[in-house]
Motif scaffolding. Structure first.
Motif, PDB file in Angstrom:
ATOM      1  N   ALA A 167      72.462   8.775  24.862  1.00 60.09           N
ATOM      2  CA  ALA A 167      71.881   8.144  23.670  1.00 60.09           C
ATOM      3  C   ALA A 167      72.265   6.668  23.589  1.00 60.09           C
ATOM      4  O   ALA A 167      72.896   6.213  22.634  1.00 60.09           O
ATOM      5  CB  ALA A 167      72.318   8.889  22.411  1.00 60.09           C
ATOM      6  N   VAL A 168      71.848   5.902  24.589  1.00 56.24           N
ATOM      7  CA  VAL A 168      72.178   4.478  24.657  1.00 56.24           C
ATOM      8  C   VAL A 168      71.239   3.684  23.746  1.00 56.24           C
ATOM      9  O   VAL A 168      70.146   4.151  23.404  1.00 56.24           O
ATOM     10  CB  VAL A 168      72.075   3.959  26.109  1.00 56.24           C
ATOM     11  CG1 VAL A 168      73.009   4.728  27.026  1.00 56.24           C
ATOM     12  CG2 VAL A 168      70.639   4.040  26.612  1.00 56.24           C
ATOM     13  N   PRO A 169      71.651   2.489  23.343  1.00 57.87           N
ATOM     14  CA  PRO A 169      70.755   1.657  22.523  1.00 57.87           C
ATOM     15  C   PRO A 169      69.428   1.410  23.228  1.00 57.87           C
ATOM     16  O   PRO A 169      69.389   1.162  24.429  1.00 57.87           O
ATOM     17  CB  PRO A 169      71.549   0.349  22.363  1.00 57.87           C
ATOM     18  CG  PRO A 169      72.984   0.753  22.506  1.00 57.87           C
ATOM     19  CD  PRO A 169      72.971   1.849  23.537  1.00 57.87           C
ATOM     20  N   GLY A 170      68.350   1.521  22.475  1.00 63.00           N
ATOM     21  CA  GLY A 170      67.020   1.227  23.018  1.00 63.00           C
ATOM     22  C   GLY A 170      66.190   2.430  23.375  1.00 63.00           C
ATOM     23  O   GLY A 170      64.971   2.304  23.547  1.00 63.00           O
ATOM     24  N   ILE A 171      66.810   3.625  23.509  1.00 62.51           N
ATOM     25  CA  ILE A 171      65.986   4.794  23.794  1.00 62.51           C
ATOM     26  C   ILE A 171      65.220   5.184  22.532  1.00 62.51           C
ATOM     27  O   ILE A 171      65.639   4.893  21.411  1.00 62.51           O
ATOM     28  CB  ILE A 171      66.803   5.988  24.312  1.00 62.51           C
ATOM     29  CG1 ILE A 171      67.781   6.492  23.253  1.00 62.51           C
ATOM     30  CG2 ILE A 171      67.505   5.643  25.613  1.00 62.51           C
ATOM     31  CD1 ILE A 171      68.338   7.859  23.569  1.00 62.51           C
ATOM     32  N   ALA A 172      64.087   5.871  22.731  1.00 64.27           N
ATOM     33  CA  ALA A 172      63.255   6.273  21.597  1.00 64.27           C
ATOM     34  C   ALA A 172      63.486   7.718  21.198  1.00 64.27           C
ATOM     35  O   ALA A 172      63.274   8.089  20.037  1.00 64.27           O
ATOM     36  CB  ALA A 172      61.777   6.078  21.944  1.00 64.27           C
ATOM     37  N   ALA A 173      63.902   8.562  22.148  1.00 64.84           N
ATOM     38  CA  ALA A 173      64.116   9.986  21.907  1.00 64.84           C
ATOM     39  C   ALA A 173      64.839  10.550  23.120  1.00 64.84           C
ATOM     40  O   ALA A 173      65.032   9.851  24.125  1.00 64.84           O
ATOM     41  CB  ALA A 173      62.789  10.711  21.687  1.00 64.84           C
ATOM     42  N   ILE A 174      65.241  11.817  23.022  1.00 70.45           N
ATOM     43  CA  ILE A 174      65.832  12.531  24.154  1.00 70.45           C
ATOM     44  C   ILE A 174      65.142  13.888  24.260  1.00 70.45           C
ATOM     45  O   ILE A 174      64.867  14.540  23.256  1.00 70.45           O
ATOM     46  CB  ILE A 174      67.357  12.710  23.981  1.00 70.45           C
ATOM     47  CG1 ILE A 174      68.068  11.360  24.172  1.00 70.45           C
ATOM     48  CG2 ILE A 174      67.913  13.740  24.965  1.00 70.45           C
ATOM     49  CD1 ILE A 174      69.571  11.412  23.985  1.00 70.45           C
ATOM     50  N   THR A 175      64.859  14.297  25.496  1.00 70.31           N
ATOM     51  CA  THR A 175      64.243  15.594  25.742  1.00 70.31           C
ATOM     52  C   THR A 175      65.304  16.623  26.114  1.00 70.31           C
ATOM     53  O   THR A 175      66.155  16.363  26.975  1.00 70.31           O
ATOM     54  CB  THR A 175      63.207  15.505  26.875  1.00 70.31           C
ATOM     55  OG1 THR A 175      62.153  14.627  26.469  1.00 70.31           O
ATOM     56  CG2 THR A 175      62.611  16.864  27.180  1.00 70.31           C
ATOM     57  N   VAL A 176      65.238  17.779  25.465  1.00 70.82           N
ATOM     58  CA  VAL A 176      66.085  18.918  25.812  1.00 70.82           C
ATOM     59  C   VAL A 176      65.182  20.066  26.235  1.00 70.82           C
ATOM     60  O   VAL A 176      63.992  20.088  25.932  1.00 70.82           O
ATOM     61  CB  VAL A 176      66.977  19.353  24.630  1.00 70.82           C
ATOM     62  CG1 VAL A 176      67.910  18.226  24.218  1.00 70.82           C
ATOM     63  CG2 VAL A 176      66.142  19.798  23.437  1.00 70.82           C
ATOM     64  N   ASN A 177      65.769  21.009  26.965  1.00 77.44           N
ATOM     65  CA  ASN A 177      65.035  22.192  27.432  1.00 77.44           C
ATOM     66  C   ASN A 177      63.840  21.829  28.307  1.00 77.44           C
ATOM     67  O   ASN A 177      62.746  22.367  28.169  1.00 77.44           O
ATOM     68  CB  ASN A 177      64.597  23.054  26.244  1.00 77.44           C
ATOM     69  CG  ASN A 177      65.768  23.743  25.571  1.00 77.44           C
ATOM     70  OD1 ASN A 177      66.684  24.195  26.236  1.00 77.44           O
ATOM     71  ND2 ASN A 177      65.747  23.802  24.249  1.00 77.44           N
ATOM     72  N   GLY A 178      64.089  20.893  29.230  1.00 76.53           N
ATOM     73  CA  GLY A 178      63.100  20.528  30.230  1.00 76.53           C
ATOM     74  C   GLY A 178      63.591  20.897  31.622  1.00 76.53           C
ATOM     75  O   GLY A 178      64.624  21.559  31.784  1.00 76.53           O
ATOM     76  N   HIS A 179      62.870  20.447  32.633  1.00 77.23           N
ATOM     77  CA  HIS A 179      63.287  20.714  34.012  1.00 77.23           C
ATOM     78  C   HIS A 179      64.708  20.233  34.263  1.00 77.23           C
ATOM     79  O   HIS A 179      65.487  20.903  34.943  1.00 77.23           O
ATOM     80  CB  HIS A 179      62.358  19.994  34.995  1.00 77.23           C
ATOM     81  CG  HIS A 179      61.091  20.722  35.274  1.00 77.23           C
ATOM     82  ND1 HIS A 179      59.935  20.064  35.631  1.00 77.23           N
ATOM     83  CD2 HIS A 179      60.772  22.043  35.261  1.00 77.23           C
ATOM     84  CE1 HIS A 179      58.970  20.949  35.825  1.00 77.23           C
ATOM     85  NE2 HIS A 179      59.445  22.147  35.605  1.00 77.23           N
TER      86      HIS A 179
END
Length: 316
Positions: free
Chosen positions: A38-50
């Motif tokens: 969760a670094v500055p500048g990210i818009a979201a994080i995906t969980v439960n993916g490949h």
């Protein structure tokens, strides 16, 4: 921003799944990993993916991972939950669970049933059933064009027409010409639809076509570099973009060689080498990499200047 106002654009890392050596989920390391990503500048994080080995996780484990992510970073960034299921019934179940628990969007994988070929109405029905189960925005997962799980351009157009809650696509088509056509002909702010590149092997040229974001498992390890590259391209700062791309280049070879099934396995090994995770354990059928490949990953991280010894001000 409320969770249901997220527009599905920007840099979106996909997190990994830390495991103990007995292959149970290492929740403490997962929490740390989320904070690292969760670094500055990210818009979201995906969980439960490949990237988080969703194919080896039970429904209950997927729900737990989403809830842990929401507890750990949900007040900072939106969470996108993968919908990975062979049956429409299970896809609907996952979608409802993610909505109920607080996800901001859903990344919908193609059913593996389609590996033998699917009629367009099958794909459209799959998405409609998920859309009918939730009002969360949906993100299409586009596979390489040389696989049966890839959607044709005509089918994508029909999906956008018939499923209004689709807001973006993770484009992994693997074909630069097709990728550009998708960006130029389908990406739109009038009917919000964003193309999110996952072409990590050619990320700079992909972004230059005008993609409105990145959704990539490599963000688990180089999220700061992805943000820097995306922002440089958006600012039309070619010199800066080339500088950042040069740092990313060694990681591309470290993560994305053959066989492709090992890409996230390699990212886990990088996390261990960087001191970010205690174990690179993976659930079968994945298998641990050999010592020579792990050494190559370590060399690539050093060449890219990743880790404490390679810290730099990416915002400069």
């Amino acid at each position: 921003m409320t969770r249901k106002s997220y527009d599905c654009s920007g840099v979106i890392p996909a997190c990994l799944l830390p495991l103990h050596n007995d292959l149970s989920i290492d929740e403490q390391s997962f929490r740390k990993h989320l904070r690292d990503v969760a670094v500055p500048g990210i818009a979201a994080i995906t969980v439960n993916g490949h990237a988080s080995e969703v194919s080896s996780c039970t429904f209950d484990e997927q729900e737990m991972l989403l809830n842990v992510a929401l507890q750990e970073i949900g007040d900072r960034v939106p969470l996108i939950n993968g919908v990975y299921a062979d049956s429409a019934h299970e896809a609907v179940r996952i979608a409802r669970m993610a909505d109920k628990n607080g996800a901001s969007a859903l990344l919908v994988f193609p059913s593996n049933v389609f590996i033998l070929g699917a009629r367009p109405e099958m794909v459209i029905d799959h998405y409609k059933r998920v859309a009918d189960a939730t009002d969360l925005p949906l993100i299409i997962f586009q596979f390489p064009t040389n696989t049966p799980l890839s959607y044709s351009h005509d089918l994508l157009c029909k999906l956008l027409e018939e499923v209004p809650s689709i807001r973006a696509m993770k484009d992994g088509c693997g074909d630069p010409a097709r990728h550009e056509m998708t960006v130029r002909e389908l990406q739109s702010n009038d009917r919000p639809f964003h193309v999110l590149t996952t072409h990590s092997a050619w990320l700079l040229p992909s972004l230059v076509t005008g993609c409105n974001g990145i959704l990539s498992g490599a963000g688990s390890t180089i999220a700061d570099l992805q943000v820097a590259l995306y922002e440089a391209v958006k600012a039309n700062d070619l010199a800066r973009a080339k500088e950042v791309a040069a740092r990313i280049y060694p990681t591309t070879h470290a993560f994305y060689g053959a066989p492709a099934v090992d890409m996230h396995n390699r990212m886990k090994e990088a996390q261990v080498l960087l001191g970010r995770l205690p174990s690179a354990a993976v659930r079968p059928p994945l298998q641990k990499l050999d010592a020579a490949e792990i050494a190559r990953i370590g060399t690539a991280m050093q060449t890219a200047g990743i880790g404490n010894e390679g810290a730099m001000n990416l915002a400069s």
